[in-house]
Design a protein around this motif. Sequence first.
Motif, mmCIF file in Angstrom:
data_model
loop_
_atom_site.group_PDB
_atom_site.id
_atom_site.type_symbol
_atom_site.label_atom_id
_atom_site.label_comp_id
_atom_site.label_asym_id
_atom_site.label_seq_id
_atom_site.Cartn_x
_atom_site.Cartn_y
_atom_site.Cartn_z
ATOM 1 N N ASP A 1 -8.263 20.777 -92.586
ATOM 2 C CA ASP A 1 -8.684 20.205 -91.303
ATOM 3 C C ASP A 1 -8.097 18.813 -91.111
ATOM 4 N N LYS A 2 -8.191 18.004 -92.156
ATOM 5 C CA LYS A 2 -7.735 16.618 -92.069
ATOM 6 C C LYS A 2 -6.234 16.536 -91.768
ATOM 7 N N GLU A 3 -5.479 17.501 -92.261
ATOM 8 C CA GLU A 3 -4.050 17.530 -91.976
ATOM 9 C C GLU A 3 -3.774 17.967 -90.551
ATOM 10 N N LYS A 4 -4.579 18.905 -90.047
ATOM 11 C CA LYS A 4 -4.372 19.446 -88.698
ATOM 12 C C LYS A 4 -4.891 18.515 -87.605
ATOM 13 N N ILE A 5 -5.918 17.735 -87.918
ATOM 14 C CA ILE A 5 -6.517 16.845 -86.913
ATOM 15 C C ILE A 5 -5.558 15.702 -86.597
ATOM 16 N N ASP A 6 -5.091 15.654 -85.347
ATOM 17 C CA ASP A 6 -4.196 14.567 -84.943
ATOM 18 C C ASP A 6 -4.776 13.734 -83.809
ATOM 19 N N PHE A 7 -6.085 13.866 -83.615
ATOM 20 C CA PHE A 7 -6.767 13.068 -82.587
ATOM 21 C C PHE A 7 -8.221 12.929 -83.027
ATOM 22 N N VAL A 8 -8.699 11.701 -83.140
ATOM 23 C CA VAL A 8 -10.099 11.403 -83.457
ATOM 24 C C VAL A 8 -10.675 10.645 -82.270
ATOM 25 N N ILE A 9 -11.720 11.201 -81.653
ATOM 26 C CA ILE A 9 -12.330 10.576 -80.476
ATOM 27 C C ILE A 9 -13.806 10.336 -80.772
ATOM 28 N N PHE A 10 -14.206 9.079 -80.722
ATOM 29 C CA PHE A 10 -15.571 8.685 -81.087
ATOM 30 C C PHE A 10 -16.300 8.246 -79.823
ATOM 31 N N GLY A 11 -17.303 9.035 -79.420
ATOM 32 C CA GLY A 11 -18.161 8.646 -78.311
ATOM 33 C C GLY A 11 -19.378 7.904 -78.823
ATOM 34 N N THR A 12 -19.556 6.667 -78.367
ATOM 35 C CA THR A 12 -20.726 5.888 -78.791
ATOM 36 C C THR A 12 -21.006 4.795 -77.772
ATOM 37 N N GLU A 13 -22.261 4.392 -77.675
ATOM 38 C CA GLU A 13 -22.606 3.224 -76.874
ATOM 39 C C GLU A 13 -23.183 2.122 -77.745
ATOM 40 N N VAL B 1 -14.651 6.039 -77.005
ATOM 41 C CA VAL B 1 -14.914 6.164 -75.569
ATOM 42 C C VAL B 1 -16.378 5.834 -75.299
ATOM 43 N N LYS B 2 -16.630 5.294 -74.102
ATOM 44 C CA LYS B 2 -17.989 4.838 -73.791
ATOM 45 C C LYS B 2 -18.372 5.184 -72.362
ATOM 46 N N GLN B 3 -19.484 5.837 -72.201
ATOM 47 C CA GLN B 3 -20.201 5.967 -70.932
ATOM 48 C C GLN B 3 -21.604 6.438 -71.259
ATOM 49 N N ALA B 4 -22.370 5.500 -71.803
ATOM 50 C CA ALA B 4 -23.753 5.795 -72.204
ATOM 51 C C ALA B 4 -23.783 7.097 -73.008
ATOM 52 N N CYS B 5 -24.735 7.979 -72.711
ATOM 53 C CA CYS B 5 -24.918 9.192 -73.513
ATOM 54 C C CYS B 5 -23.909 10.284 -73.197
ATOM 55 N N TYR B 6 -23.016 10.038 -72.250
ATOM 56 C CA TYR B 6 -22.013 11.022 -71.855
ATOM 57 C C TYR B 6 -20.755 10.967 -72.726
ATOM 58 N N GLY B 7 -20.637 9.958 -73.576
ATOM 59 C CA GLY B 7 -19.397 9.695 -74.292
ATOM 60 C C GLY B 7 -18.834 10.864 -75.076
ATOM 61 N N ALA B 8 -19.664 11.584 -75.806
ATOM 62 C CA ALA B 8 -19.162 12.700 -76.617
ATOM 63 C C ALA B 8 -18.684 13.848 -75.742
ATOM 64 N N THR B 9 -19.318 14.031 -74.575
ATOM 65 C CA THR B 9 -18.860 15.068 -73.645
ATOM 66 C C THR B 9 -17.490 14.703 -73.083
ATOM 67 N N ALA B 10 -17.295 13.442 -72.728
ATOM 68 C CA ALA B 10 -15.972 12.995 -72.295
ATOM 69 C C ALA B 10 -14.941 13.263 -73.388
ATOM 70 N N ALA B 11 -15.337 13.030 -74.639
ATOM 71 C CA ALA B 11 -14.429 13.258 -75.764
ATOM 72 C C ALA B 11 -14.049 14.734 -75.878
ATOM 73 N N ILE B 12 -15.005 15.616 -75.674
ATOM 74 C CA ILE B 12 -14.718 17.055 -75.733
ATOM 75 C C ILE B 12 -13.725 17.454 -74.648
ATOM 76 N N GLN B 13 -13.920 16.934 -73.439
ATOM 77 C CA GLN B 13 -13.011 17.286 -72.353
ATOM 78 C C GLN B 13 -11.603 16.735 -72.621
ATOM 79 N N MET B 14 -11.517 15.548 -73.204
ATOM 80 C CA MET B 14 -10.215 15.011 -73.606
ATOM 81 C C MET B 14 -9.588 15.892 -74.678
#
Length: 390
Positions: free
Chosen positions: A67-79, A107-120
């Motif tokens: 997984d670590k080799e295949k993952i080429d994008f890390v997106i952290f949603g947090t406020e 990425v940041k938008q209150a509690c929506y951050g992780a959802t934004a990350a999924i869409q990205m």
Amino acid sequence: MDIGIDKIGFYAPHLYVDMNKLAVSREVEPEKFTIGIGQEKMAVAPITQDTVTLAANAALDILTEADKEKIDFVIFGTETGVDHSKSAGVYIHHLLGMNPWARTVEVKQACYGATAAIQMAKGHIALNPSSKVLVLGADIARYGLKTSGEATQGAGAIAMVISAEPKIMKLEEHSAYLTADVMDFWRPVYSEMALVDGKLSNEQYISFFSKIWGKYKEKSGLALQDFEAICYHLPYTKMGYKALKTVLDETAEETQERLLSNYKISTQYSRNIGNIYTGSLYLALLSLLEQKEDLAAGSRIGLFSYGSGAVGEFFTGILQPNYRNYLNTRQHTELFSARTEVSVSEYEQIFAETLPKDGTSIELDTDQDPAKICLAGMKDHMRQYIHKTK
């Protein structure tokens, strides 16, 4: 090409306070906390845990070296990030030994951050089908001792691997989303505690759900009877119920009973953790997947994400064949059973412990924290993290 959730895990601190005892201490009827808002236990983060360590611990047990080799994008949603400039994800990238040829952002938008990350992440996978994306959602909800929001605090993290041909849930094409400038909840840069207009926030949550659900039906042609369950962002477990019951008259009694029953199952983890902001919707999803053993592959699950301020989105997923084989139910059960209760006075002492505001060096005692990844202190204005198993 199908894109969705290939792996999902969570982590919460090893300490909690009983909401019945907190209510008694605050001279409030316990039912106001346990029934009125629907919370039984509240996770308490010691000073050795912050959003970085919570997210790192959530990801640690689900990632393989492949997984670590295949993952080429890390997106952290947090406020509740730890730095105004440096992404919290960069710390995690190092702590977990990720592929260096990877993008990493916060990425940041209150509690929506992780959802934004999924869409990205979905967009990235569409362009790069052989890659994977690590999506993180971690927060520590703090309103202050003896405040109106105290009972809706919590701490924890969700980690998800998004990929093509996912093993757990395929994310469907249609989604509906809405943005409006609303001051229902915010935290100025000078404040460690969130500010909230509770009545307005409840009203906006329900209003957003109503508008977005209407738009989603227009775009998708689906109705309530097409869903096995709907999971909600849960600032407290009664919030999603309030939104769900506003639309139940759209469908037959049998569907109403199914949605209400599955909603209750989806709240079990949150009832015992509290609000984890960006991760709370996905904690609800995880509770449903792990606690409802007869949830069939092929079921359509609705997901309502709401981040105060405000942005909301409704989207859906289809459970994949043999998805239960890829859940970490046993580890999560052990996490809950291994937690330690603290008294109200102990919780208050832990809450008051904070890092120096002037960058003064400090060493923290990580021996009392069973987590594999901890915050060990500060030196020269820099947070010092340790990975105990390295």
